[in-house]
Scaffold this active site. Structure first.
Site, PDB file in Angstrom:
ATOM      1  N   ASN A  88      -6.889  -1.340  -2.713  1.00  0.00           N
ATOM      2  CA  ASN A  88      -5.584  -1.301  -3.036  1.00  0.00           C
ATOM      3  C   ASN A  88      -4.770   0.102  -2.573  1.00  0.00           C
ATOM      4  O   ASN A  88      -5.567   1.010  -2.110  1.00  0.00           O
ATOM      5  CB  ASN A  88      -5.678  -1.141  -4.744  1.00  0.00           C
ATOM      6  N   HIS A 145      -0.551   2.306   5.308  1.00  0.00           N
ATOM      7  CA  HIS A 145      -1.847   2.094   4.733  1.00  0.00           C
ATOM      8  C   HIS A 145      -2.746   3.454   5.040  1.00  0.00           C
ATOM      9  O   HIS A 145      -2.482   3.991   6.181  1.00  0.00           O
ATOM     10  CB  HIS A 145      -2.652   1.087   5.435  1.00  0.00           C
TER      11      HIS A 145
END
Length: 172
Positions: free
Chosen positions: A22, A33
């Protein structure tokens, strides 16, 4: 908080997917990310020959040029993955399976064997290729690059990522 990274753009057919657990809080804040400085994801990719050089999280779209993309099992951002419930993992696995059925990538690699185990209800999964597939998508569990997973050295993580690259791109 839910991360706003455009997952559909990152999930293209015939490319391996690296799937994080997550988004961390920094990832959610930057929409990049593995954005926390010190996360080993980005250094592992060139060490495994996925990318020709070290990419910065802001360059994540360049992964598409190298045949891979990134998504998450659970979209909710947390400081630590252990803040997620088993229900969130299972629902994330279900939603991810729906995306895979629609987009049909050849590989999905989940960065975190514990996340893989819960999301896909496979308590015996180990790091490496999995017997199970989701439609035409082959599955692999990778070590989580988070610093909390320090028992995996960057070199051994790169070796495991290199095995994925070899399998995904048909190398011996």
């Amino acid at each position: 908080m839910t991360c706003r990274i455009p997952v559909q753009r990152l999930l293209l057919r015939n490319q391996p997917r690296s799937c994080g657990i997550n988004p961390g809080l920094m990832t959610a804040a930057t929409d990049h990310h593995f954005a926390r400085p010190g996360n080993r994801c980005w250094p592992v990719l060139p060490a495994a020959d996925f990318t020709p050089r070290l990419l910065h999280p802001a360059e994540q779209q360049e992964l598409l040029d190298h045949g891979c993309g990134i998504t998450n099992v659970v979209p909710r951002a947390t400081a630590r993955a252990d803040e997620l419930s088993a229900e969130e993992y299972r629902e994330g696995g279900r939603l991810l399976a729906e995306k895979l059925a629609r987009l049909r990538p050849r590989w999905l690699a989940v960065a975190g064997v514990t996340a893989y185990r819960v999301a896909f209800d496979d308590k015996h999964a180990r790091v490496g290729p999995q017997e199970r597939t989701l439609g035409a998508t082959r599955l692999r569990a990778l070590p989580n690059p988070c610093g909390l997973n320090a028992h995996w050295a960057a070199t051994t993580m790169a070796e495991e990522h290199g095995r994925l690259r070899a399998a995904a791109f048909g190398e011996p």
